[in-house]
Design an enzyme around this catalytic site. Structure first.
Site, PDB file in Angstrom:
ATOM      1  N   GLU A  56      -5.414  -4.875  10.580  1.00 47.97           N
ATOM      2  CA  GLU A  56      -4.430  -3.804  10.739  1.00 47.97           C
ATOM      3  C   GLU A  56      -4.790  -2.965  11.965  1.00 47.97           C
ATOM      4  OE1 GLU A  56      -2.393  -2.837   6.731  1.00 47.97           O
ATOM      5  OE2 GLU A  56      -4.096  -1.520   6.993  1.00 47.97           O
ATOM      6  N   GLU A 105      -7.167   4.528   7.496  1.00 54.49           N
ATOM      7  CA  GLU A 105      -7.009   5.967   7.229  1.00 54.49           C
ATOM      8  C   GLU A 105      -8.270   6.520   6.567  1.00 54.49           C
ATOM      9  OE1 GLU A 105      -3.269   5.592   5.224  1.00 54.49           O
ATOM     10  OE2 GLU A 105      -2.326   5.098   7.134  1.00 54.49           O
ATOM     11  N   HIS A 131      -9.626   0.926   4.430  1.00 50.54           N
ATOM     12  CA  HIS A 131      -8.362   1.146   5.155  1.00 50.54           C
ATOM     13  C   HIS A 131      -8.650   2.074   6.338  1.00 50.54           C
ATOM     14  CE1 HIS A 131      -4.313   2.504   6.099  1.00 50.54           C
ATOM     15  NE2 HIS A 131      -3.890   1.402   5.485  1.00 50.54           N
ATOM     16  N   GLY A 142       2.806  -0.936   4.361  1.00 52.18           N
ATOM     17  CA  GLY A 142       2.774   0.476   3.982  1.00 52.18           C
ATOM     18  C   GLY A 142       4.191   1.008   3.799  1.00 52.18           C
ATOM     19  N   GLY A 202       2.193   2.533  10.669  1.00 51.09           N
ATOM     20  CA  GLY A 202       3.133   3.643  10.510  1.00 51.09           C
ATOM     21  C   GLY A 202       3.795   4.082  11.796  1.00 51.09           C
ATOM     22  N   SER A 207       3.302  -1.803  10.511  1.00 47.24           N
ATOM     23  CA  SER A 207       4.740  -1.752  10.769  1.00 47.24           C
ATOM     24  C   SER A 207       5.456  -3.057  10.422  1.00 47.24           C
ATOM     25  CB  SER A 207       5.017  -1.342  12.219  1.00 47.24           C
ATOM     26  OG  SER A 207       4.544  -0.022  12.446  1.00 47.24           O
ATOM     27  N   ASN A 223       0.852  -1.189   0.000  1.00 49.75           N
ATOM     28  CA  ASN A 223       0.000   0.000   0.000  1.00 49.75           C
ATOM     29  C   ASN A 223       0.891   1.244   0.000  1.00 49.75           C
ATOM     30  OD1 ASN A 223      -1.857   2.007   0.383  1.00 49.75           O
ATOM     31  ND2 ASN A 223      -2.274   1.514   2.529  1.00 49.75           N
ATOM     32  N   TRP A 224       1.006   1.866  -1.159  1.00 50.26           N
ATOM     33  CA  TRP A 224       1.891   3.034  -1.264  1.00 50.26           C
ATOM     34  C   TRP A 224       1.274   4.286  -0.650  1.00 50.26           C
ATOM     35  CZ3 TRP A 224       3.888   2.781  -7.054  1.00 50.26           C
ATOM     36  CH2 TRP A 224       4.736   1.670  -7.184  1.00 50.26           C
ATOM     37  N   LYS A 225       0.019   4.233  -0.307  1.00 46.93           N
ATOM     38  CA  LYS A 225      -0.687   5.414   0.231  1.00 46.93           C
ATOM     39  C   LYS A 225      -0.483   6.598  -0.720  1.00 46.93           C
ATOM     40  CE  LYS A 225       0.309   3.714   4.817  1.00 46.93           C
ATOM     41  NZ  LYS A 225      -0.065   3.847   6.192  1.00 46.93           N
TER      42      LYS A 225
END
Ligand code: PEP
Length: 254
Positions: A166, A96, A94, A233, A172, A212, A9-11
């Site tokens: 997650e 976020e 997700h 991520g 992160g 992480s 997941n490159w965000k």
């Protein structure tokens, strides 16, 4: 046997040119990973250049989000059918998106339905916040999220759904969950899916851990028979992702 997954997941990182350059740098070793499905999730604007860059490899492609609507006057949105022109995969719910864009379980369920109707494989994310875990509410939160996000899906398509556990506090932060915590929640998720869709579907469900994950800790997670890969991520923005994908494949073929 459940084929393991290494998902990147490159965000909101890597525009079209950077995506092309990054893939050019890792496509040989990443494309050579066998025994795991390797999937990149670039931002929307970079999907086309990523699509071109992975041609000729077994690397898969997915979008980080999708609209619950099939099309029409929804400025800035992208429908499942549009995603499916370039991708086989999509992420739904997700944390976020849940946290910053108010996505509810019901919205995530609608997005999951939309993904399935366009023949996409959705990775549906669930995870508790730190205060939930500290209050011993993790299992209750996950139960609500799974029931709300995965309810009423068509039985013939549910086999395409992947769930990513997650924990929000692990994303992160450099503070990954313990293998035991991840395993406990994975077993809970499998049991909940079994209640809704039957034992056969539950046994075939692929469950990923995310939060992480690095090349140094991934094996600890995927050595577990309850976990089928990782959603990565930060470390997926580095060539280290190749080592992560290799470790996932190795753990499941050992
Ligand atoms: C993620 O964004 O899905 C994620 C797991 O991020 P990180 O690996 O940086 O914790």
């Amino acid at each position: 046997m459940r084929t393991p997954i290494a998902a990147a997941n490159w965000k909101m990182n890597f525009g079209p040119r950077q995506a092309e350059q990054f893939i050019a740098a890792i496509r040989e070793p990443l494309g050579a990973v066998s025994g795991a499905e390797v999937v990149l999730f670039p931002p929307f604007i970079s999907l086309d250049s990523a699509y071109r860059a992975i041609q000729g490899t077994a690397i898969g492609l997915g979008a980080q989000n999708l609209s619950e609507h099939p099309g029409g006057a929804f400025t800035g949105e992208t429908s499942a059918i549009m995603v499916a022109e370039l991708c086989r995969w999509v992420i739904a719910g997700h944390s976020e998106r849940r946290q910053y864009y108010g996505e509810t379980d019901e919205l995530v369920r609608q997005k999951t339905l939309a993904a399935l109707s366009a023949d996409l494989s959705p990775i549906v994310c669930v995870g508790e916040r730190l205060e939930d875990r500290e209050a011993n509410l993790a299992e209750r939160v996950i139960t609500t999220q799974i029931r709300g996000s995965l309810g009423g899906l068509p039985a013939e398509a549910i086999g395409r759904v992947v769930v990513a556990y997650e924990p929000v506090w692990a994303i992160g932060t450099g503070r990954a969950a313990t293998r035991q915590d991840a395993e406990d929640i994975a077993q809970l998720i499998r049991a909940l899916v079994g209640e809704q869709y039957g034992q056969g579907i539950a046994d075939a469900l692929r469950i990923l851990y995310g939060g992480s994950v690095t090349a140094a800790n991934v094996t600890e997670f995927v050595a577990s028979p309850h976990l089928d890969g990782a959603l990565v991520g930060t470390a997926s923005l580095r060539p280290e992702f190749v080592d992560i994908a290799r470790a996932i494949a190795a753990a499941k073929t050992a």
